[in-house]
Design a protein around this motif. Structure first.
Motif, mmCIF file in Angstrom:
data_model
loop_
_atom_site.group_PDB
_atom_site.id
_atom_site.type_symbol
_atom_site.label_atom_id
_atom_site.label_comp_id
_atom_site.label_asym_id
_atom_site.label_seq_id
_atom_site.Cartn_x
_atom_site.Cartn_y
_atom_site.Cartn_z
ATOM 1 N N VAL A 91 17.103 -7.338 -85.746
ATOM 2 C CA VAL A 91 17.709 -6.651 -84.607
ATOM 3 C C VAL A 91 16.671 -6.477 -83.510
ATOM 4 C CG1 VAL A 91 17.191 -4.363 -85.532
ATOM 5 C CG2 VAL A 91 19.028 -4.612 -83.880
ATOM 6 N N GLY A 92 17.133 -6.540 -82.279
ATOM 7 C CA GLY A 92 16.300 -6.212 -81.129
ATOM 8 C C GLY A 92 16.847 -4.972 -80.457
ATOM 9 N N ILE A 93 15.970 -4.100 -79.982
ATOM 10 C CA ILE A 93 16.376 -2.836 -79.366
ATOM 11 C C ILE A 93 15.921 -2.804 -77.916
ATOM 12 C CG2 ILE A 93 16.193 -0.319 -79.448
ATOM 13 C CD1 ILE A 93 15.533 -0.573 -82.435
ATOM 14 N N THR A 144 14.961 5.568 -80.665
ATOM 15 C CA THR A 144 14.560 4.394 -81.452
ATOM 16 C C THR A 144 14.249 4.729 -82.911
ATOM 17 O OG1 THR A 144 13.713 3.309 -79.459
ATOM 18 C CG2 THR A 144 12.950 2.453 -81.583
ATOM 19 N N PRO A 145 13.556 5.834 -83.224
ATOM 20 C CA PRO A 145 13.326 6.144 -84.641
ATOM 21 C C PRO A 145 14.612 6.314 -85.440
ATOM 22 C CG PRO A 145 11.853 7.429 -83.253
ATOM 23 C CD PRO A 145 12.811 6.750 -82.327
ATOM 24 N N MET A 185 18.562 1.075 -89.663
ATOM 25 C CA MET A 185 18.354 -0.331 -90.006
ATOM 26 C C MET A 185 17.678 -0.476 -91.368
ATOM 27 S SD MET A 185 19.724 -2.024 -87.561
ATOM 28 C CE MET A 185 20.880 -0.670 -87.466
ATOM 29 N N GLU A 186 16.760 0.421 -91.664
ATOM 30 C CA GLU A 186 16.066 0.367 -92.956
ATOM 31 C C GLU A 186 17.031 0.537 -94.120
ATOM 32 O OE1 GLU A 186 13.076 3.348 -92.749
ATOM 33 O OE2 GLU A 186 11.793 2.225 -91.347
ATOM 34 N N GLN A 187 18.088 1.316 -93.917
ATOM 35 C CA GLN A 187 19.073 1.533 -94.983
ATOM 36 C C GLN A 187 19.768 0.242 -95.374
ATOM 37 O OE1 GLN A 187 21.671 4.589 -93.497
ATOM 38 N NE2 GLN A 187 20.072 6.145 -93.451
ATOM 39 N N TYR A 188 19.778 -0.727 -94.465
ATOM 40 C CA TYR A 188 20.435 -2.011 -94.730
ATOM 41 C C TYR A 188 19.425 -3.163 -94.815
ATOM 42 C CZ TYR A 188 24.867 0.303 -93.652
ATOM 43 O OH TYR A 188 25.963 1.139 -93.651
#
Length: 342
Positions: free
Chosen positions: A173-175, A192-193, A199-202
């Protein structure tokens, strides 16, 4: 039912519970109603004084409950799943992989409308992990007409099971973080955090991140830079309301993405934007509520995005049913009603 000698009972179906009692040691059910007698069961039955048994007479027009349960499980189980052994007409189906669970609700309801059988599932469009229970099937009586199970087979068909797990395939992913207040260092970036944690969960990796001010051209440039670098989805945070300084929706439009919807009937998350580039890469505009609310529209759509399930405007409209978060003092999402109408 009929009475037979226990020594001749192999393959027959016991039609009542059989209890074992040993003084001061045990009182329990040795064999349950519906058990199919096996060769190794004979010595046990004889040892507890069962020289004769009442068994169901075999009927070519009927299935035993466990045989019928297998047919229900066959109708449900898709790739990436595993099932329990049949027991008393019941089979449970679990996930063997992570992914998005989808249910063919229309066919599920048709089968559950038939008499003397049931299938209970999780809600469709639920994110699941390997080992999660997905569904349970049950035949209600001890035996059931084969004709009824033929109806199940006809509804289920041979091609598509009622349950499907779509594995999560988008892994990068890009933010794009927007807002003069963050760009010029007036405040800390606390958005962002939150995104990184989700994202870490997936197991999704953030491979690109731009911080830009309230400049539509710069936001568009940041989006296109991430797109050129091959990220599998783009998330834009901030600048999603109708204030004069909120330029993110216009920047996403200018990037060339096709806008599916700007706005969603979900609270929190009404100012959500969803678009797709021509190659299918999704770009999302995330409203500020994603930063502070435990569960929002983003949590409802993210598993579908990661499973590469294209979301339509019509599907977003349906999310209004069940799309009202009650804002509980202690959040129990996803084990609550939020988003469960979709």
């Amino acid at each position: 039912m009929k009475l037979i000698e226990t020594k001749n009972a192999v393959g027959h179906v016991i039609c009542h519970d059989i209890t074992i009692i040993i003084k001061d040691k045990i009182k329990d059910t040795a064999f349950r109603k519906g058990h199919i007698v096996k060769e190794e069961d004979i010595p046990v039955l004889l040892s507890i004084g069962k020289d004769h048994l009442y068994v169901w007479e075999k009927d070519a027009a009927m299935y035993h409950e466990d045989e019928a349960a297998v047919i229900l499980a066959d109708a449900c189980e898709g790739p990436g799943m595993k099932r329990s052994n049949p027991k008393e007409g019941k089979i449970e189906i679990s996930a063997a992989v992570d992914g998005l669970l989808q249910i063919d609700v229309e066919r599920l309801c048709r089968i559950n409308s038939l008499e003397h059988m049931m299938i209970a599932t999780r809600h469709t469009n639920t994110a699941v992990r390997a080992g999660d229970k997905l569904a349970g099937t049950r035949i209600i009586p001890l035996v059931i007409e084969k004709e009824k199970m033929q109806q199940v087979k006809a509804i289920a068909g041979k091609e598509n099971p009622l349950l499907t797990i779509h594995p999560f395939v988008r892994k990068t992913v890009g933010i794009v973080t927007t807002g003069n207040e963050v760009f010029y260092g007036r405040i800390q970036d606390t958005f962002t955090p939150v995104i990184r944690q989700k994202m870490e969960q997936y197991d999704v990796e953030v491979t690109g991140h731009h911080i830009v001010g309230d400049d539509q051209e710069k936001i568009t440039e940041a989006i296109l830079d991430l797109k050129a670098k091959g990220v599998q989805m783009i998330l834009c945070t901030g600048g999603m309301s109708v204030d004069p300084d909120d330029r993110t929706p216009g920047a996403i439009r200018k990037s060339g993405a096709k806008i599916i919807s700007y706005g969603a009937p979900v609270l929190p998350g009404a100012m959500f934007l969803l678009g797709y580039f021509a190659d299918g890469t999704p770009v999302l505009g995330l409203p500020g509520c994603v930063m502070y609310a435990k569960a929002t529209i983003f949590d409802l759509v993210l598993p579908r995005i990661l499973a590469d399930i294209t979301i339509t405007r019509e599907e977003l409209a349906v999310m209004g049913h069940g799309g009202l978060c009650l804002g509980c003092d202690v959040c129990h999402y996803p084990t609550c009603g939020f988003g469960k109408g979709v």
